[in-house]
Design a protein around this motif. Structure first.
Motif, PDB file in Angstrom:
ATOM      1  N   CYS A  11      -1.458   3.118   2.207  1.00  0.00           N
ATOM      2  CA  CYS A  11      -1.389   3.532   3.607  1.00  0.00           C
ATOM      3  C   CYS A  11      -2.781   3.572   4.248  1.00  0.00           C
ATOM      4  O   CYS A  11      -3.118   2.744   5.092  1.00  0.00           O
ATOM      5  CB  CYS A  11      -0.711   4.903   3.697  1.00  0.00           C
ATOM      6  SG  CYS A  11      -0.722   5.635   5.345  1.00  0.00           S
ATOM      7  N   ASP A  12      -3.597   4.524   3.825  1.00  0.00           N
ATOM      8  CA  ASP A  12      -4.878   4.779   4.480  1.00  0.00           C
ATOM      9  C   ASP A  12      -5.915   3.726   4.113  1.00  0.00           C
ATOM     10  O   ASP A  12      -6.199   3.494   2.943  1.00  0.00           O
ATOM     11  CB  ASP A  12      -5.380   6.170   4.088  1.00  0.00           C
ATOM     12  CG  ASP A  12      -4.411   7.253   4.516  1.00  0.00           C
ATOM     13  OD1 ASP A  12      -4.325   7.509   5.720  1.00  0.00           O
ATOM     14  OD2 ASP A  12      -3.720   7.814   3.637  1.00  0.00           O
ATOM     15  N   GLY A  13      -6.461   3.094   5.142  1.00  0.00           N
ATOM     16  CA  GLY A  13      -7.462   2.065   4.914  1.00  0.00           C
ATOM     17  C   GLY A  13      -6.892   0.686   4.694  1.00  0.00           C
ATOM     18  O   GLY A  13      -7.642  -0.289   4.619  1.00  0.00           O
ATOM     19  N   VAL A  14      -5.558   0.592   4.590  1.00  0.00           N
ATOM     20  CA  VAL A  14      -4.888  -0.699   4.466  1.00  0.00           C
ATOM     21  C   VAL A  14      -3.967  -0.933   5.655  1.00  0.00           C
ATOM     22  O   VAL A  14      -4.063  -1.949   6.334  1.00  0.00           O
ATOM     23  CB  VAL A  14      -4.106  -0.807   3.139  1.00  0.00           C
ATOM     24  CG1 VAL A  14      -3.241  -2.060   3.110  1.00  0.00           C
ATOM     25  CG2 VAL A  14      -5.079  -0.837   1.961  1.00  0.00           C
ATOM     26  N   LEU A  15      -3.083   0.019   5.920  1.00  0.00           N
ATOM     27  CA  LEU A  15      -2.212  -0.094   7.088  1.00  0.00           C
ATOM     28  C   LEU A  15      -2.790   0.639   8.293  1.00  0.00           C
ATOM     29  O   LEU A  15      -2.830   0.104   9.399  1.00  0.00           O
ATOM     30  CB  LEU A  15      -0.812   0.435   6.763  1.00  0.00           C
ATOM     31  CG  LEU A  15      -0.014  -0.366   5.736  1.00  0.00           C
ATOM     32  CD1 LEU A  15       1.350   0.294   5.500  1.00  0.00           C
ATOM     33  CD2 LEU A  15       0.167  -1.815   6.179  1.00  0.00           C
ATOM     34  N   LEU A  86      -4.786   6.671  16.701  1.00  0.00           N
ATOM     35  CA  LEU A  86      -4.918   6.117  15.351  1.00  0.00           C
ATOM     36  C   LEU A  86      -4.585   4.633  15.389  1.00  0.00           C
ATOM     37  O   LEU A  86      -3.417   4.254  15.526  1.00  0.00           O
ATOM     38  CB  LEU A  86      -3.986   6.838  14.377  1.00  0.00           C
ATOM     39  CG  LEU A  86      -3.982   6.309  12.936  1.00  0.00           C
ATOM     40  CD1 LEU A  86      -5.359   6.460  12.305  1.00  0.00           C
ATOM     41  CD2 LEU A  86      -2.917   7.028  12.115  1.00  0.00           C
ATOM     42  N   PRO A  87      -5.590   3.784  15.275  1.00  0.00           N
ATOM     43  CA  PRO A  87      -5.315   2.342  15.289  1.00  0.00           C
ATOM     44  C   PRO A  87      -4.822   1.837  13.941  1.00  0.00           C
ATOM     45  O   PRO A  87      -5.058   2.450  12.894  1.00  0.00           O
ATOM     46  CB  PRO A  87      -6.683   1.737  15.623  1.00  0.00           C
ATOM     47  CG  PRO A  87      -7.671   2.718  15.069  1.00  0.00           C
ATOM     48  CD  PRO A  87      -7.032   4.080  15.218  1.00  0.00           C
ATOM     49  N   LEU A  88      -4.141   0.715  13.982  1.00  0.00           N
ATOM     50  CA  LEU A  88      -3.828  -0.009  12.760  1.00  0.00           C
ATOM     51  C   LEU A  88      -5.076  -0.698  12.242  1.00  0.00           C
ATOM     52  O   LEU A  88      -5.986  -1.037  13.007  1.00  0.00           O
ATOM     53  CB  LEU A  88      -2.761  -1.065  13.029  1.00  0.00           C
ATOM     54  CG  LEU A  88      -1.360  -0.595  13.366  1.00  0.00           C
ATOM     55  CD1 LEU A  88      -0.490  -1.783  13.739  1.00  0.00           C
ATOM     56  CD2 LEU A  88      -0.748   0.163  12.201  1.00  0.00           C
ATOM     57  N   CYS A  89      -5.133  -0.934  10.953  1.00  0.00           N
ATOM     58  CA  CYS A  89      -6.184  -1.793  10.419  1.00  0.00           C
ATOM     59  C   CYS A  89      -5.925  -3.214  10.920  1.00  0.00           C
ATOM     60  O   CYS A  89      -4.771  -3.662  10.971  1.00  0.00           O
ATOM     61  CB  CYS A  89      -6.165  -1.767   8.891  1.00  0.00           C
ATOM     62  SG  CYS A  89      -6.684  -0.186   8.187  1.00  0.00           S
ATOM     63  N   PRO A  90      -6.966  -3.949  11.287  1.00  0.00           N
ATOM     64  CA  PRO A  90      -6.764  -5.313  11.782  1.00  0.00           C
ATOM     65  C   PRO A  90      -6.011  -6.179  10.765  1.00  0.00           C
ATOM     66  O   PRO A  90      -6.403  -6.257   9.600  1.00  0.00           O
ATOM     67  CB  PRO A  90      -8.200  -5.818  11.987  1.00  0.00           C
ATOM     68  CG  PRO A  90      -9.018  -4.585  12.186  1.00  0.00           C
ATOM     69  CD  PRO A  90      -8.387  -3.539  11.321  1.00  0.00           C
ATOM     70  N   GLY A  91      -4.927  -6.775  11.219  1.00  0.00           N
ATOM     71  CA  GLY A  91      -4.137  -7.626  10.353  1.00  0.00           C
ATOM     72  C   GLY A  91      -3.016  -6.922   9.623  1.00  0.00           C
ATOM     73  O   GLY A  91      -2.217  -7.582   8.936  1.00  0.00           O
ATOM     74  N   ARG A 107       7.143  -1.905   0.263  1.00  0.00           N
ATOM     75  CA  ARG A 107       7.087  -0.448   0.167  1.00  0.00           C
ATOM     76  C   ARG A 107       5.661   0.007   0.449  1.00  0.00           C
ATOM     77  O   ARG A 107       4.728  -0.796   0.447  1.00  0.00           O
ATOM     78  CB  ARG A 107       7.505   0.020  -1.227  1.00  0.00           C
ATOM     79  CG  ARG A 107       8.969  -0.260  -1.569  1.00  0.00           C
ATOM     80  CD  ARG A 107       9.845   0.890  -1.194  1.00  0.00           C
ATOM     81  NE  ARG A 107      11.261   0.531  -1.169  1.00  0.00           N
ATOM     82  CZ  ARG A 107      12.235   1.414  -0.955  1.00  0.00           C
ATOM     83  NH1 ARG A 107      11.934   2.686  -0.753  1.00  0.00           N
ATOM     84  NH2 ARG A 107      13.490   1.026  -0.917  1.00  0.00           N
ATOM     85  N   ILE A 108       5.502   1.297   0.683  1.00  0.00           N
ATOM     86  CA  ILE A 108       4.177   1.897   0.858  1.00  0.00           C
ATOM     87  C   ILE A 108       4.034   2.976  -0.202  1.00  0.00           C
ATOM     88  O   ILE A 108       4.945   3.780  -0.411  1.00  0.00           O
ATOM     89  CB  ILE A 108       3.999   2.499   2.271  1.00  0.00           C
ATOM     90  CG1 ILE A 108       3.998   1.406   3.332  1.00  0.00           C
ATOM     91  CG2 ILE A 108       2.697   3.277   2.356  1.00  0.00           C
ATOM     92  CD1 ILE A 108       5.337   1.051   3.873  1.00  0.00           C
ATOM     93  N   ALA A 109       2.892   2.990  -0.891  1.00  0.00           N
ATOM     94  CA  ALA A 109       2.614   3.975  -1.936  1.00  0.00           C
ATOM     95  C   ALA A 109       1.276   4.642  -1.621  1.00  0.00           C
ATOM     96  O   ALA A 109       0.240   3.977  -1.582  1.00  0.00           O
ATOM     97  CB  ALA A 109       2.561   3.303  -3.301  1.00  0.00           C
ATOM     98  N   ASP A 169      -7.482  -0.427  -1.145  1.00  0.00           N
ATOM     99  CA  ASP A 169      -8.857  -0.473  -0.631  1.00  0.00           C
ATOM    100  C   ASP A 169      -9.770   0.515  -1.324  1.00  0.00           C
ATOM    101  O   ASP A 169     -10.931   0.642  -0.950  1.00  0.00           O
ATOM    102  CB  ASP A 169      -8.865  -0.194   0.878  1.00  0.00           C
ATOM    103  CG  ASP A 169      -8.590   1.263   1.190  1.00  0.00           C
ATOM    104  OD1 ASP A 169      -7.651   1.835   0.590  1.00  0.00           O
ATOM    105  OD2 ASP A 169      -9.310   1.839   2.015  1.00  0.00           O
ATOM    106  N   SER A 170      -9.272   1.238  -2.329  1.00  0.00           N
ATOM    107  CA  SER A 170     -10.086   2.278  -2.965  1.00  0.00           C
ATOM    108  C   SER A 170     -10.058   2.134  -4.476  1.00  0.00           C
ATOM    109  O   SER A 170      -9.140   1.531  -5.048  1.00  0.00           O
ATOM    110  CB  SER A 170      -9.578   3.674  -2.582  1.00  0.00           C
ATOM    111  OG  SER A 170      -8.337   3.939  -3.215  1.00  0.00           O
ATOM    112  N   VAL A 171     -11.050   2.735  -5.113  1.00  0.00           N
ATOM    113  CA  VAL A 171     -11.106   2.729  -6.574  1.00  0.00           C
ATOM    114  C   VAL A 171      -9.898   3.457  -7.172  1.00  0.00           C
ATOM    115  O   VAL A 171      -9.240   2.923  -8.082  1.00  0.00           O
ATOM    116  CB  VAL A 171     -12.435   3.333  -7.073  1.00  0.00           C
ATOM    117  CG1 VAL A 171     -12.386   3.595  -8.576  1.00  0.00           C
ATOM    118  CG2 VAL A 171     -13.594   2.389  -6.742  1.00  0.00           C
ATOM    119  N   PRO A 172      -9.550   4.664  -6.709  1.00  0.00           N
ATOM    120  CA  PRO A 172      -8.362   5.306  -7.274  1.00  0.00           C
ATOM    121  C   PRO A 172      -7.088   4.474  -7.079  1.00  0.00           C
ATOM    122  O   PRO A 172      -6.236   4.421  -7.964  1.00  0.00           O
ATOM    123  CB  PRO A 172      -8.272   6.634  -6.509  1.00  0.00           C
ATOM    124  CG  PRO A 172      -9.662   6.910  -6.063  1.00  0.00           C
ATOM    125  CD  PRO A 172     -10.247   5.568  -5.766  1.00  0.00           C
TER     126      PRO A 172
END
Length: 223
Positions: A11-15, A86-91, A107-109, A169-172
């Motif tokens: 979700c965060d940083g991707v969508l 809150l904008p969407l991430c581009p693309g 799905r979203i995780a 988009d993250s290490v975790p």
């Protein structure tokens, strides 16, 4: 038959383009308690649940915030987003559209709670596309970097992890997807892109790359 049968988005940083806001809320919370640290330091907390990062944040601040702190932070974050948008991430929307056009389920995780995701998706206009499709690690599993939420998303579609593509988009997040046995795209730039690649994520610099990647994957035979 292609190996690809399910796409799972973070979700965060991707969508949704929420990570900068999250970093700012953390930074401002620390400042309210007399502690200053940079956005770079704040970004080191990204990709984790509020409850999972609380202990480390308390060490930095030298303060115990209490059991209600994750909910307090969630409400702070959503209040800023309601005020500023809150904008969407581009693309992001184009990536979802591509998945749908290719006939793939998605799905979203996320490590965000269901309530937090619902608020974010409503603000950015994605809720009609993702309602009933998002999973939170707070549903009962461990947070990323544990694989639990990715395994739950795959199980909801009755699809094996080896047939899933995660976008992170993250290490975790990458760690969680790889631990679940999924292939993973790592959406990042600079040093973080190199770090995600070192964790076996396929690097992408733009979400606009995703439609072509999906089309290629659908032509690849399952191993």
């Amino acid at each position: 038959m292609s190996w690809l049968r399910l796409v799972i988005f973070d979700c965060d940083g991707v969508l949704v383009d929420s990570e900068g806001v999250s970093a700012r809320v953390l930074r401002d919370t620390a400042a309210e308690n007399g502690v200053e640290f940079s956005d770079t330091t704040a970004h080191e907390f990204m990709g984790r649940r509020w409850s999972d990062l609380q202990a480390d944040f308390e060490v930095l601040c030298g303060i115990k915030f209490g059991a209600a702190w994750p909910l307090v932070m969630q409400e702070k974050l959503l209040a800023v987003m309601r005020r500023d948008g809150l904008p969407l991430c581009p693309g992001a929307r184009e990536a979802i559209d591509a998945v749908r056009d290719l006939g793939l389920p998605y799905r979203i995780a996320s490590n965000s709670s269901r309530a937090e995701m619902a608020g974010k998706f409503a603000l950015c206009g994605l809720l009609p596309l993702v309602d009933g499709r998002y999973h939170s690690s707070g549903d009962g599993g461990r947070g990323k970097p544990a694989p639990d939420v990715y395994l739950a998303a795959a199980a909801a579609e009755n699809i094996a992890p080896k047939n899933c593509l995660a976008i992170e988009d993250s290490v975790p997040g990458v760690t969680a997807a790889i631990a679940a046995g999924m292939r993973c795209l790592g959406y990042a730039h600079g040093e973080r892109a190199a770090k995600l690649a070192s964790l076996d994520a396929q690097p992408i610099a733009s979400l606009f790359e995703i439609p072509a990647i999906l089309r290629v994957a659908l032509m690849e035979n399952a191993a």
